[in-house]
Design a protein around this motif. Structure first.
Motif, PDB file in Angstrom:
ATOM      1  N   SER A  10       0.822  -1.208   0.000  1.00 27.64           N
ATOM      2  CA  SER A  10       0.000   0.000   0.000  1.00 27.64           C
ATOM      3  C   SER A  10       0.860   1.264   0.000  1.00 27.64           C
ATOM      4  O   SER A  10       0.386   2.341  -0.350  1.00 27.64           O
ATOM      5  CB  SER A  10      -0.946   0.012   1.203  1.00 27.64           C
ATOM      6  OG  SER A  10      -0.245   0.304   2.397  1.00 27.64           O
ATOM      7  N   HIS A  11       2.134   1.127   0.388  1.00 29.93           N
ATOM      8  CA  HIS A  11       3.071   2.248   0.352  1.00 29.93           C
ATOM      9  C   HIS A  11       3.923   2.227  -0.912  1.00 29.93           C
ATOM     10  O   HIS A  11       4.948   2.915  -1.000  1.00 29.93           O
ATOM     11  CB  HIS A  11       3.968   2.236   1.593  1.00 29.93           C
ATOM     12  CG  HIS A  11       3.288   2.722   2.826  1.00 29.93           C
ATOM     13  ND1 HIS A  11       2.573   1.894   3.668  1.00 29.93           N
ATOM     14  CD2 HIS A  11       3.179   3.969   3.360  1.00 29.93           C
ATOM     15  CE1 HIS A  11       2.075   2.594   4.667  1.00 29.93           C
ATOM     16  NE2 HIS A  11       2.432   3.869   4.507  1.00 29.93           N
ATOM     17  N   GLY A  12       3.520   1.415  -1.869  1.00 29.62           N
ATOM     18  CA  GLY A  12       4.176   1.458  -3.163  1.00 29.62           C
ATOM     19  C   GLY A  12       5.323   0.505  -3.359  1.00 29.62           C
ATOM     20  O   GLY A  12       6.050   0.595  -4.350  1.00 29.62           O
ATOM     21  N   VAL A  13       5.532  -0.438  -2.417  1.00 28.90           N
ATOM     22  CA  VAL A  13       6.632  -1.395  -2.554  1.00 28.90           C
ATOM     23  C   VAL A  13       6.080  -2.668  -3.197  1.00 28.90           C
ATOM     24  O   VAL A  13       5.257  -3.360  -2.576  1.00 28.90           O
ATOM     25  CB  VAL A  13       7.264  -1.717  -1.183  1.00 28.90           C
ATOM     26  CG1 VAL A  13       8.467  -2.639  -1.368  1.00 28.90           C
ATOM     27  CG2 VAL A  13       7.661  -0.446  -0.452  1.00 28.90           C
ATOM     28  N   PRO A  14       6.512  -3.030  -4.394  1.00 28.84           N
ATOM     29  CA  PRO A  14       5.988  -4.237  -5.042  1.00 28.84           C
ATOM     30  C   PRO A  14       6.486  -5.504  -4.374  1.00 28.84           C
ATOM     31  O   PRO A  14       7.488  -5.500  -3.656  1.00 28.84           O
ATOM     32  CB  PRO A  14       6.527  -4.128  -6.478  1.00 28.84           C
ATOM     33  CG  PRO A  14       7.738  -3.275  -6.361  1.00 28.84           C
ATOM     34  CD  PRO A  14       7.481  -2.307  -5.254  1.00 28.84           C
ATOM     35  N   ALA A  15       5.778  -6.599  -4.619  1.00 31.42           N
ATOM     36  CA  ALA A  15       6.115  -7.879  -3.995  1.00 31.42           C
ATOM     37  C   ALA A  15       7.531  -8.314  -4.343  1.00 31.42           C
ATOM     38  O   ALA A  15       8.256  -8.882  -3.500  1.00 31.42           O
ATOM     39  CB  ALA A  15       5.107  -8.938  -4.421  1.00 31.42           C
TER      40      ALA A  15
END
Length: 361
Positions: free
Chosen positions: A30-35
């Motif tokens: 949700s803070h923009g860090v992809p898996a």
């Protein structure tokens, strides 16, 4: 990216320090860090580590006790619906919500301030209480305990913690050392964490009163609780200037039946005080003696009915009975002293009581 690199343009000011160090993968995304980036950062040589499934510790090295607890709650808490961001608690903007999860067992007792429980970092596992139908399993250092109905948690250092009676029951369920059980129950009462009846009720609901070492500890607990309640009653009379009663007496009708024991009695005013230190297990014994089916609510009701019959009988004889619980004496002693004083002052306005014989108990 390092663990000091901002996760996204979204601010993290609403999170406390520990909540910035431990986040779920959902929160990270949700803070923009992809898996893929999360997996890269959690490699063996990376700056992050996977603390629990779906929970990431944003620094290398062992977690602190606070991080372990926070991680356990994040792991066990119900995830928000997809697309709904995690919001801070409205009552405390620095504390997130942990839906349907709370710390219980030994960890909870340590948080409540017990001295007889181990330090948080020395615990092999942290017990987390969740609703019975939640689909979640124990893993790593988190042990998931289930209950049909969650109690109302008590906030301790910003964490939702099970009330002392429930935490005690969950801790005792895992203990086989009779002395350890006795120490926990005794500290609960002596430390003014809760009343004996609440502890016994929780143990009864957890079906732990069939274990001999728990039964022995409960017997000591009830005796300890009664001694503390009696001491509070003595203090109330002394500190609030009530006239001295006769203590711990039995009443009988002349040549007639036994009327029952009383903790304090003022013969001239015909006013009595009776402490209610009953517990469900005591009621269970009464129920078996009368052929009743065992059951905590029925047993408690049966013993309460006995109290009520005794009180009604004495009041028909003109004796005023003031019924006090240990909790009332602990929390509202001045108010209870006023109740007794009012009963004593009203004696002159009542018809004379029947003559009774007062005997030491």
């Amino acid at each position: 990216m390092t663990h000091n690199t901002p996760l996204s343009p979204r601010p993290l000011r609403h999170l406390s320090d520990v909540h910035r160090r431990v986040l779920t993968t959902t929160q990270l995304r949700s803070h923009g860090v992809p898996a893929t980036e999360i997996a890269e950062q959690c490699r063996a040589t990376g700056p992050w580590q996977q603390l629990l499934p779906g929970v990431v510790l944003l620094h290398p090295g062992p977690p602190t006790s606070e991080e372990r607890l926070h991680g356990a709650l994040l792991f066990a808490a119900r995830e928000p619906a997809p697309g709904v961001p995690t919001q801070p608690n409205a009552d405390s903007p620095h504390r997130p919500v942990y839906p349907e999860a709370m710390i219980t067992g030994l960890a909870a007792l340590t948080l409540h301030g017990f001295s007889s429980t181990p330090p948080l970092l020395s615990l092999d596992h942290v017990d987390v209480l969740v609703p019975r139908l939640r689909r979640i399993r124990s893993t790593s250092y988190v042990r998931v305990l289930r209950t049909p109905a969650l109690p109302t948690p008590e906030p301790v250092t910003g964490l939702p913690v099970a009330p002392v009676p429930r935490a005690l029951a969950d801790a005792v369920a895992d203990l086989t050392d009779a002395e350890a059980v006795r120490r926990l129950l005794t500290e609960a009462v002596r430390g003014h964490h809760c009343e004996p009846a609440a502890v016994v009720r929780a143990l009864n609901e957890a079906k732990l009163l069939s274990r001999p070492h728990v039964v022995d500890a409960v017997d000591s607990l009830v005796a300890e609780g009664r001694a503390i309640a009696e001491d509070r009653l003595y203090r109330m009379v002394r500190e609030y200037g009530l006239p001295d009663p006769v203590w711990n007496v039995d009443l009988r009708l002349p040549g007639g039946p036994h009327l029952g024991g009383l903790d304090a009695y003022w013969p001239e005013q015909a006013v009595a005080v009776e402490l209610d230190t009953r517990a469900p297990r005591q009621g269970q014994r009464q129920g078996h003696q009368h052929g009743l089916q065992p059951g905590p609510q029925q047993d408690d009701d049966a013993l309460w009915s006995e109290y009520a019959r005794k009180r009604e009988h004495l009041e028909r004889l003109g004796i005023t009975v003031v019924h006090l619980t240990p909790k009332k004496l602990r929390d509202t002693m001045e108010q209870q002293a006023a109740v007794v004083r009012t009963a004593l002052m009203a004696a002159d306005d009542r018809d004379p009581a029947a003559y009774v014989v007062v005997l030491p108990r």
